[in-house]
Design an enzyme around this catalytic site. Structure first.
Site, PDB file in Angstrom:
ATOM      1  N   ASP A  84      10.436  -9.864   1.776  1.00  0.00           N
ATOM      2  CA  ASP A  84       9.351  -9.244   0.999  1.00  0.00           C
ATOM      3  C   ASP A  84       8.247 -10.270   0.724  1.00  0.00           C
ATOM      4  O   ASP A  84       7.939 -11.093   1.591  1.00  0.00           O
ATOM      5  CB  ASP A  84       9.953  -8.681  -0.298  1.00  0.00           C
ATOM      6  CG  ASP A  84       9.223  -7.455  -0.808  1.00  0.00           C
ATOM      7  OD1 ASP A  84       8.094  -7.624  -1.286  1.00  0.00           O
ATOM      8  OD2 ASP A  84       9.762  -6.344  -0.731  1.00  0.00           O
ATOM      9  N   HIS A 123       5.501  -7.960  -5.851  1.00  0.00           N
ATOM     10  CA  HIS A 123       6.335  -6.888  -5.291  1.00  0.00           C
ATOM     11  C   HIS A 123       7.765  -7.351  -5.047  1.00  0.00           C
ATOM     12  O   HIS A 123       8.733  -6.678  -5.427  1.00  0.00           O
ATOM     13  CB  HIS A 123       5.689  -6.401  -3.992  1.00  0.00           C
ATOM     14  CG  HIS A 123       6.344  -5.225  -3.367  1.00  0.00           C
ATOM     15  ND1 HIS A 123       7.356  -5.345  -2.438  1.00  0.00           N
ATOM     16  CD2 HIS A 123       6.132  -3.898  -3.518  1.00  0.00           C
ATOM     17  CE1 HIS A 123       7.732  -4.139  -2.045  1.00  0.00           C
ATOM     18  NE2 HIS A 123       6.997  -3.242  -2.682  1.00  0.00           N
ATOM     19  N   ASN A 183       5.323   5.575   1.948  1.00  0.00           N
ATOM     20  CA  ASN A 183       4.667   6.370   0.900  1.00  0.00           C
ATOM     21  C   ASN A 183       3.558   7.236   1.456  1.00  0.00           C
ATOM     22  O   ASN A 183       2.498   7.372   0.845  1.00  0.00           O
ATOM     23  CB  ASN A 183       4.092   5.439  -0.181  1.00  0.00           C
ATOM     24  CG  ASN A 183       5.160   4.593  -0.821  1.00  0.00           C
ATOM     25  OD1 ASN A 183       6.313   4.988  -0.907  1.00  0.00           O
ATOM     26  ND2 ASN A 183       4.779   3.416  -1.268  1.00  0.00           N
ATOM     27  N   SER A 241       9.491   1.671  -2.028  1.00  0.00           N
ATOM     28  CA  SER A 241       9.843   0.256  -2.231  1.00  0.00           C
ATOM     29  C   SER A 241      10.813   0.087  -3.393  1.00  0.00           C
ATOM     30  O   SER A 241      11.652  -0.819  -3.370  1.00  0.00           O
ATOM     31  CB  SER A 241       8.592  -0.567  -2.560  1.00  0.00           C
ATOM     32  OG  SER A 241       7.923  -0.988  -1.419  1.00  0.00           O
TER      33      SER A 241
END
Lengths: 93, 416
Positions: free
Chosen positions: B110, B141, B238, B317
């Site tokens: 990530d 994130h 998304n 996520s």
């Protein structure tokens, strides 16, 4: 098939067209290779490409360089496929 | 003066309201009610005879002085904190059996991690950067994702505890401060994680869809599963609610592709839908991914701050690390499980939400049910219970008791 009658490496036709129409432009691609890609690293560097990653789990490279040099790799028997090194991003809203 | 009718939260909202066009409130009233100063749309709640509306700050006093008005609540944002979403998937029931993921190697591929956040103290085994100049999380994130999967909640007295708080963390930084990167960088991160002996890899990232799983990144994910025996949990993306919106590597054949549900077991609108471009069903399963509160990386601005050191984010996520944490719990309980067995156990015990397969996969996960399957406590999957079509309404929270983590029924009641 290429001019020598060998099977060309796989590439999306639309992407090949982009490479062909922009031969001097630099692109980042992922090359999937048959076994032992390390032995081909020197060839890539000599052909003007910059290796950014070398993979072993699935043999291959990530390289950056002129489209014309990338296209010539399609004739190499050790190259399975060439595809764009696409962007990815986090999956939050 | 009718100040006693005003929710104390409104005092802090008035100053911000001028910039946002008004103060969102929920007005409980007698009979029918119309407030001419209200701005935009209103929504009436018959159950408590109240109306949600937005009013100019200077009209609040007028509203409170209206004889038909009984109380004015601040219409606060709602969040599904880890103390709600983790119990929703029944992870605490697995903790109660003595399993918190301890000893299981979990890789987060990530934006990096904040190594100084108390929720990860002593459990970051290795870090490596494949992008940027620092191994630290410059975006926020990755820290949030890691906290959902394996945070202890130490900075919140255990309130925001992740699904598998004992897991050992391996952190590959492949996304930059803007949350972006390349397929090849992600592939390098996966190879590093496999080389570190990771048993579970979390990928809360992806490219645009549709795809058929034959691209290099998806192929490498499949190789990590089939050749190295690693469980990969991948965000669906998304780009929903349209069909065929799952991007790479969510379209990989061997991974567990995770969509997002909300706290009411609805599939979120943003959660990407299948099928893949070669006709396979995706996602495989859904986990909570709406308004999830988890650790904040120091110095980052991502998300909405809910408490010191914690932010709220939405997305597949956020759903994906719930799945990765679940896999860690199962692997601690039964270390010889293969990725295929983990995937099957989670899918076979998921709660059918009554949605199309290409939106919910097998349904919303029930980790304790999966745990019972893999440990042999339940010989075969329980019959899937039908979804509850009409959740029982619950009265609103008393004024002043809303900490931002509303239970599901309230979140739905207050949702405009």
């Amino acid at each position: 098939m290429n001019k020598k009658g060998n099977k060309m490496a796989a590439i999306a036709p639309d992407y090949l067209k982009i490479l062909q129409t922009n031969p001097k432009q630099s692109f980042s691609v992922i090359i999937r290779a048959h076994n032992n890609p390390q032995a081909k690293a020197a060839q890539l560097i000599n052909s003007g490409l910059t290796i950014t990653q070398t993979f072993s789990l699935i043999p291959g490279f990530a390289v950056t360089g002129p489209a014309s040099d990338i296209i010539t790799l399609l004739d190499e028997p050790w190259v399975i496929s060439i595809e764009p090194d696409e962007p990815v991003k986090t999956s939050d809203e | 003066m009718s100040i006693h009718k005003l929710d104390p939260h409104l005092k802090t909202q008035v100053s911000a309201a001028a910039e946002e066009g008004g103060v969102p409130v929920i007005v409980q009233h007698k009979g029918a009610f119309f407030f001419p100063q209200a701005v935009g749309e209103t929504q009436h709640f018959e159950l408590i005879n109240a109306t949600a509306m937005t009013v100019p700050p200077e009209s609040l006093q007028t509203l409170a002085e209206n004889d038909d008005v009984e109380y004015v609540w601040a219409d606060l944002p709602v969040h599904t904190c880890l103390d709600v979403s983790v119990p929703r998937i029944a992870a605490p029931a697995v903790w109660a059996e003595g399993f918190d993921g301890s000893g299981v190697k979990l890789a987060i591929v990530d934006t990096g991690i904040d190594p100084n956040h108390a929720d990860f103290s002593g459990r970051i085994i290795a870090r490596k950067k494949f992008i940027g100049s620092s191994e630290d999380d410059e975006n926020g994130h990755g820290t949030h994702v890691a906290g959902i999967a394996a945070g202890t909640g130490a900075a919140s007295n255990g309130k925001y505890r992740g699904a598998a708080s004992g897991a050992q963390l391996y952190i590959a930084k492949v996304l930059d401060k803007n949350g972006g990167g390349s397929m090849s960088g992600v592939m390098a991160g996966i190879e590093w994680a496999v080389g570190q002996g990771a048993q579970v890899i979390n990928l809360s990232l992806g490219g645009s869809g549709p795809c058929d799983g034959s691209d290099a990144l998806s192929t490498m994910c499949d190789a990590a599963v089939t050749q190295a025996g690693v469980m990969l949990c991948v965000a669906a993306g998304n780009a929903g609610p349209g069909a065929s919106t799952v991007g790479s590597p969510g379209c990989a054949k061997q991974v567990l592709t995770v969509g997002a549900s909300d706290d009411n077991d609805n599939i979120t609108g943003f959660s990407s839908r299948g099928p893949t471009s070669d006709g396979r069903v995706k996602p495989n399963i859904v986990f909570p991914g709406y308004g999830i509160v988890a650790p904040q990386a120091a110095g980052t601005q991502l998300g909405q701050v809910i408490a010191p050191g914690y932010i709220s984010l939405n997305g597949t996520s956020m759903a994906t690390p719930h799945a990765s944490g679940a896999a860690c719990l199962l692997l601690q309980a039964k270390p010889d499980l293969t990725p295929t067995q983990i995937k099957s156990a989670l899918r076979n015990t998921a709660v059918d939400l009554g949605q199309p397969a290409n939106a919910q996969g097998s349904g919303r996960s029930d980790v304790f049910a999966a745990y019972k399957i893999v440990t042999g406590e339940t010989p075969s999957p329980d019959p899937t219970p039908p979804p509850d079509p009409t959740p029982s309404p619950t009265p609103p929270a008393p004024p002043g008791q809303n900490d931002g983590c509303l239970p599901s029924s309230l979140a739905k009641l207050f949702k405009k």
